[in-house]
Design a protein around this motif. Structure first.
Motif, PDB file in Angstrom:
ATOM      1  N   GLU A  29       6.835  -9.535  17.190  1.00  0.00           N
ATOM      2  CA  GLU A  29       8.215  -9.083  17.370  1.00  0.00           C
ATOM      3  C   GLU A  29       9.141 -10.240  17.739  1.00  0.00           C
ATOM      4  O   GLU A  29       8.716 -11.230  18.354  1.00  0.00           O
ATOM      5  N   VAL A  30      10.420 -10.117  17.387  1.00  0.00           N
ATOM      6  CA  VAL A  30      11.436 -11.106  17.740  1.00  0.00           C
ATOM      7  C   VAL A  30      11.465 -11.224  19.264  1.00  0.00           C
ATOM      8  O   VAL A  30      11.469 -10.217  19.968  1.00  0.00           O
ATOM      9  N   GLN A  46       8.447 -19.425  19.644  1.00  0.00           N
ATOM     10  CA  GLN A  46       9.028 -18.097  19.832  1.00  0.00           C
ATOM     11  C   GLN A  46       9.593 -17.602  18.508  1.00  0.00           C
ATOM     12  O   GLN A  46      10.218 -18.356  17.769  1.00  0.00           O
ATOM     13  N   CYS A  47       9.349 -16.319  18.218  1.00  0.00           N
ATOM     14  CA  CYS A  47       9.921 -15.684  17.033  1.00  0.00           C
ATOM     15  C   CYS A  47      11.403 -15.457  17.310  1.00  0.00           C
ATOM     16  O   CYS A  47      11.755 -14.773  18.271  1.00  0.00           O
ATOM     17  N   GLN A  48      12.275 -16.062  16.507  1.00  0.00           N
ATOM     18  CA  GLN A  48      13.721 -15.947  16.690  1.00  0.00           C
ATOM     19  C   GLN A  48      14.381 -15.647  15.357  1.00  0.00           C
ATOM     20  O   GLN A  48      13.770 -15.764  14.308  1.00  0.00           O
ATOM     21  N   MET A  49      15.646 -15.277  15.411  1.00  0.00           N
ATOM     22  CA  MET A  49      16.436 -15.035  14.210  1.00  0.00           C
ATOM     23  C   MET A  49      17.375 -16.214  13.988  1.00  0.00           C
ATOM     24  O   MET A  49      17.962 -16.735  14.933  1.00  0.00           O
ATOM     25  N   PRO A  54      14.048 -14.184  10.182  1.00  0.00           N
ATOM     26  CA  PRO A  54      13.133 -14.484  11.286  1.00  0.00           C
ATOM     27  C   PRO A  54      12.462 -15.836  11.062  1.00  0.00           C
ATOM     28  O   PRO A  54      12.104 -16.184   9.936  1.00  0.00           O
ATOM     29  N   MET A  55      12.324 -16.617  12.145  1.00  0.00           N
ATOM     30  CA  MET A  55      11.714 -17.946  12.043  1.00  0.00           C
ATOM     31  C   MET A  55      11.058 -18.304  13.361  1.00  0.00           C
ATOM     32  O   MET A  55      11.332 -17.699  14.384  1.00  0.00           O
ATOM     33  N   TRP A  56      10.148 -19.285  13.314  1.00  0.00           N
ATOM     34  CA  TRP A  56       9.476 -19.777  14.510  1.00  0.00           C
ATOM     35  C   TRP A  56      10.234 -20.978  15.045  1.00  0.00           C
ATOM     36  O   TRP A  56      10.561 -21.888  14.294  1.00  0.00           O
ATOM     37  N   ARG A  57      10.482 -21.001  16.357  1.00  0.00           N
ATOM     38  CA  ARG A  57      11.142 -22.145  16.991  1.00  0.00           C
ATOM     39  C   ARG A  57      10.244 -22.645  18.112  1.00  0.00           C
ATOM     40  O   ARG A  57       9.811 -21.865  18.963  1.00  0.00           O
ATOM     41  N   GLU A  58       9.942 -23.949  18.105  1.00  0.00           N
ATOM     42  CA  GLU A  58       9.115 -24.541  19.163  1.00  0.00           C
ATOM     43  C   GLU A  58       9.857 -24.461  20.489  1.00  0.00           C
ATOM     44  O   GLU A  58      11.021 -24.849  20.579  1.00  0.00           O
ATOM     45  N   VAL A  59       9.166 -23.940  21.518  1.00  0.00           N
ATOM     46  CA  VAL A  59       9.796 -23.833  22.832  1.00  0.00           C
ATOM     47  C   VAL A  59       9.135 -24.754  23.853  1.00  0.00           C
ATOM     48  O   VAL A  59       9.740 -25.061  24.876  1.00  0.00           O
ATOM     49  N   SER A  60       7.893 -25.201  23.593  1.00  0.00           N
ATOM     50  CA  SER A  60       7.261 -26.188  24.471  1.00  0.00           C
ATOM     51  C   SER A  60       6.074 -26.821  23.757  1.00  0.00           C
ATOM     52  O   SER A  60       5.398 -26.168  22.963  1.00  0.00           O
TER      53      SER A  60
END
Length: 93
Positions: A29-30, A46-49, A54-60
């Motif tokens: 889920e987003v 993290q799954c983000q918009m 929808p796309m994956w964004r590196e958070v750490s």
């Protein structure tokens, strides 16, 4: 005018079912965060918009780990009591 959080989940007032998928094709889920491995690199994503996609964004960098090994998980605590804090179970009189 809707808020930015609402804008990504609706098109022309109709809700859009947006989500990401992991390597096995399971629905994520987003807003959910998982460990991804891409080209030998592991990181929390993290799954983000983005632009209604929808796309994956590196958070750490790196991934979280429990550090438990298989033998510790299979130990019966009634037999091996080294991991039990006696003070927690002691009753005060």
């Amino acid at each position: 005018m809707g808020s930015p959080a609402m804008a990504d989940g609706y098109i022309n007032g109709v809700p859009v079912d947006c989500y990401c998928t992991d390597k096995q094709g399971q629905r994520i889920e987003v807003g959910e965060t998982i460990c991804l491995q891409v080209d030998g690199r592991m990181f929390m994503a993290q799954c983000q918009m983005s632009l209604n996609v929808p796309m994956w964004r590196e958070v750490s960098p790196g991934c979280l780990s429990s550090g438990l090994t298989a033998p510790l998980q299979s130990v019966d605590p009634s037999i091996h009591t080294l991991g039990v804090d006696v003070e927690i179970f002691a009753t005060k009189s």
